[in-house]
Motif scaffolding. Structure first.
Motif, PDB file in Angstrom:
ATOM      1  N   ASP A   1      38.336 -36.864 -74.662  1.00  0.00           N
ATOM      2  CA  ASP A   1      39.096 -37.453 -75.214  1.00  0.00           C
ATOM      3  C   ASP A   1      38.766 -39.250 -75.222  1.00  0.00           C
ATOM      4  N   THR A   2      39.219 -39.987 -75.754  1.00  0.00           N
ATOM      5  CA  THR A   2      39.054 -41.267 -75.554  1.00  0.00           C
ATOM      6  C   THR A   2      38.910 -41.943 -74.509  1.00  0.00           C
ATOM      7  N   ILE A   3      39.819 -41.757 -73.378  1.00  0.00           N
ATOM      8  CA  ILE A   3      40.331 -41.997 -72.182  1.00  0.00           C
ATOM      9  C   ILE A   3      39.516 -41.399 -71.577  1.00  0.00           C
ATOM     10  N   ALA A   4      38.851 -40.255 -71.553  1.00  0.00           N
ATOM     11  CA  ALA A   4      37.966 -39.412 -70.628  1.00  0.00           C
ATOM     12  C   ALA A   4      36.758 -40.082 -71.075  1.00  0.00           C
ATOM     13  N   GLN A   5      36.351 -40.673 -72.368  1.00  0.00           N
ATOM     14  CA  GLN A   5      34.899 -41.181 -72.700  1.00  0.00           C
ATOM     15  C   GLN A   5      34.834 -42.473 -72.301  1.00  0.00           C
ATOM     16  N   ASN A   6      35.816 -43.392 -72.354  1.00  0.00           N
ATOM     17  CA  ASN A   6      35.790 -44.473 -71.957  1.00  0.00           C
ATOM     18  C   ASN A   6      35.631 -44.685 -69.852  1.00  0.00           C
ATOM     19  N   LEU A   7      36.320 -43.519 -69.950  1.00  0.00           N
ATOM     20  CA  LEU A   7      36.048 -43.432 -68.256  1.00  0.00           C
ATOM     21  C   LEU A   7      34.747 -43.628 -67.364  1.00  0.00           C
ATOM     22  N   SER A   8      34.289 -42.651 -68.449  1.00  0.00           N
ATOM     23  CA  SER A   8      33.101 -42.115 -68.201  1.00  0.00           C
ATOM     24  C   SER A   8      31.826 -43.059 -68.535  1.00  0.00           C
ATOM     25  N   SER A   9      32.192 -44.442 -69.165  1.00  0.00           N
ATOM     26  CA  SER A   9      31.807 -45.316 -69.504  1.00  0.00           C
ATOM     27  C   SER A   9      31.917 -46.007 -69.029  1.00  0.00           C
ATOM     28  N   TRP A  10      33.000 -46.416 -67.820  1.00  0.00           N
ATOM     29  CA  TRP A  10      33.054 -47.383 -67.244  1.00  0.00           C
ATOM     30  C   TRP A  10      32.439 -46.771 -65.584  1.00  0.00           C
TER      31      TRP A  10
ATOM     32  N   MET B   1      44.145 -49.835 -69.668  1.00  0.00           N
ATOM     33  CA  MET B   1      42.170 -49.787 -69.894  1.00  0.00           C
ATOM     34  C   MET B   1      42.238 -51.466 -70.502  1.00  0.00           C
ATOM     35  N   MET B   2      42.940 -51.086 -71.771  1.00  0.00           N
ATOM     36  CA  MET B   2      42.446 -52.282 -72.680  1.00  0.00           C
ATOM     37  C   MET B   2      42.777 -53.813 -72.002  1.00  0.00           C
ATOM     38  N   THR B   3      43.359 -53.974 -71.228  1.00  0.00           N
ATOM     39  CA  THR B   3      43.747 -55.112 -70.907  1.00  0.00           C
ATOM     40  C   THR B   3      42.505 -55.648 -69.477  1.00  0.00           C
ATOM     41  N   PHE B   4      42.837 -54.430 -69.372  1.00  0.00           N
ATOM     42  CA  PHE B   4      41.367 -54.612 -67.766  1.00  0.00           C
ATOM     43  C   PHE B   4      39.892 -55.203 -68.474  1.00  0.00           C
ATOM     44  N   HIS B   5      39.001 -54.322 -69.683  1.00  0.00           N
ATOM     45  CA  HIS B   5      38.383 -54.475 -70.213  1.00  0.00           C
ATOM     46  C   HIS B   5      38.287 -55.927 -70.708  1.00  0.00           C
ATOM     47  N   HIS B   6      39.458 -56.370 -71.613  1.00  0.00           N
ATOM     48  CA  HIS B   6      38.968 -57.519 -72.129  1.00  0.00           C
ATOM     49  C   HIS B   6      39.266 -58.504 -71.162  1.00  0.00           C
ATOM     50  N   GLU B   7      39.589 -58.760 -69.569  1.00  0.00           N
ATOM     51  CA  GLU B   7      39.832 -59.569 -68.919  1.00  0.00           C
ATOM     52  C   GLU B   7      38.673 -59.786 -68.429  1.00  0.00           C
ATOM     53  N   TYR B   8      37.984 -58.463 -67.970  1.00  0.00           N
ATOM     54  CA  TYR B   8      36.404 -58.124 -67.396  1.00  0.00           C
ATOM     55  C   TYR B   8      35.400 -58.715 -68.286  1.00  0.00           C
ATOM     56  N   ASN B   9      35.460 -57.974 -69.676  1.00  0.00           N
ATOM     57  CA  ASN B   9      34.665 -58.084 -70.190  1.00  0.00           C
ATOM     58  C   ASN B   9      34.264 -59.231 -71.490  1.00  0.00           C
ATOM     59  N   ASP B  10      35.325 -60.267 -71.550  1.00  0.00           N
ATOM     60  CA  ASP B  10      35.901 -61.292 -72.471  1.00  0.00           C
ATOM     61  C   ASP B  10      35.698 -62.372 -72.064  1.00  0.00           C
ATOM     62  N   VAL B  11      37.043 -62.265 -71.227  1.00  0.00           N
ATOM     63  CA  VAL B  11      37.570 -63.588 -70.424  1.00  0.00           C
ATOM     64  C   VAL B  11      36.812 -64.238 -69.241  1.00  0.00           C
TER      65      VAL B  11
END
Length: 232
Positions: free
Chosen positions: A2-11, A195-205
């Motif tokens: 699923d999406t969460i598992a895929q994103n965690l693997s990418s992380w 995860m979405m919020t962390f991604h935004h702060e880490y990768n965008d902000v």
């Protein structure tokens, strides 16, 4: 998967293995003679490692039906997210002259070396205070943390509601592990939000802020040298 598992693997595949000081100095020797910008990198990457670890375990426990442990780990994930949001807020304050650079340096020292058990000489900031500041950017994060905290403590929700239910017809209290029944459906949504919020702060902000911060330090280096009392 699923999406969460895929994103965690990418992380996990994206975790930074090291921060070479020589690389930072070659990036900008004027900026990285100061310790504060290095600590910004340190805090960002350590937060990424920690939140990846916590959310991986929270997700795994949820998949195994261990609802309480999953929620407690997510609670720690929200704390870790808050630390990155707060760091970004502090950098923003320096850029708009609301926070002195040297004071910022001391604050990054506390964020990276603070403790509550006396293992370091710096006392850490109260996470609830940090969350209140983060809530100004993300309304609701403080409330989510509060709800998760109710699960972590042996008060009504964490003790009685989590393990008992009244059968009014039979006039009896029945005991069971109710965490997946109560929160199982919403837990994955909360992980995704974190995860979405962390991604935004880490990768965008953060990258945009760090570019501005490095330029600001380079432009103000003479003034910063003249006003320093202790190394930042």
């Amino acid at each position: 998967m699923d999406t969460i598992a895929q994103n965690l693997s990418s992380w996990r595949a994206s975790l930074m293995p090291s921060i070479p000081i020589a690389g930072l100095l070659s990036r900008n020797p004027i900026v990285y003679k100061w310790k504060a910008p290095f600590r910004c990198w340190l805090l960002r990457e350590a937060a990424f490692w920690r939140v990846t670890d916590l959310l991986t375990q929270s997700y795994a426990l949820h998949q195994q039906g261990h609802g309480l442990g999953a929620r407690i780990l997510l609670r720690s994930g929200i704390e870790t997210l808050a630390s990155l949001i707060y760091l970004n807020q502090l950098i923003e304050q320096v850029l708009v002259s609301k926070l002195d650079f040297h004071e910022f340096g001391q604050m990054t020292k506390i964020l990276s070396l603070g403790s509550r058990d006396g293992s370091t000489k710096h006392q850490s900031r109260n996470i609830v205070t940090i969350l209140k500041k983060c809530n100004k950017r993300y309304p609701g994060i403080e409330n989510l943390y509060g709800i998760l905290s109710e699960s972590a403590h042996p008060n009504y929700y964490g003790l009685v509601a989590g393990y008992s239910e009244v059968n009014h017809d039979e006039y009896e209290t029945c005991f069971s592990n109710r965490w997946m029944e109560i929160n199982g459906a919403s837990h994955l949504d909360s992980i995704e939000l974190c995860m979405m919020t962390f991604h935004h702060e880490y990768n965008d902000v953060w990258p945009n802020l760090m570019d501005k911060f490095e330029n600001w330090i380079a432009e103000n280096t003479d003034r910063l040298e003249a006003t320093k009392n202790t190394p930042a």
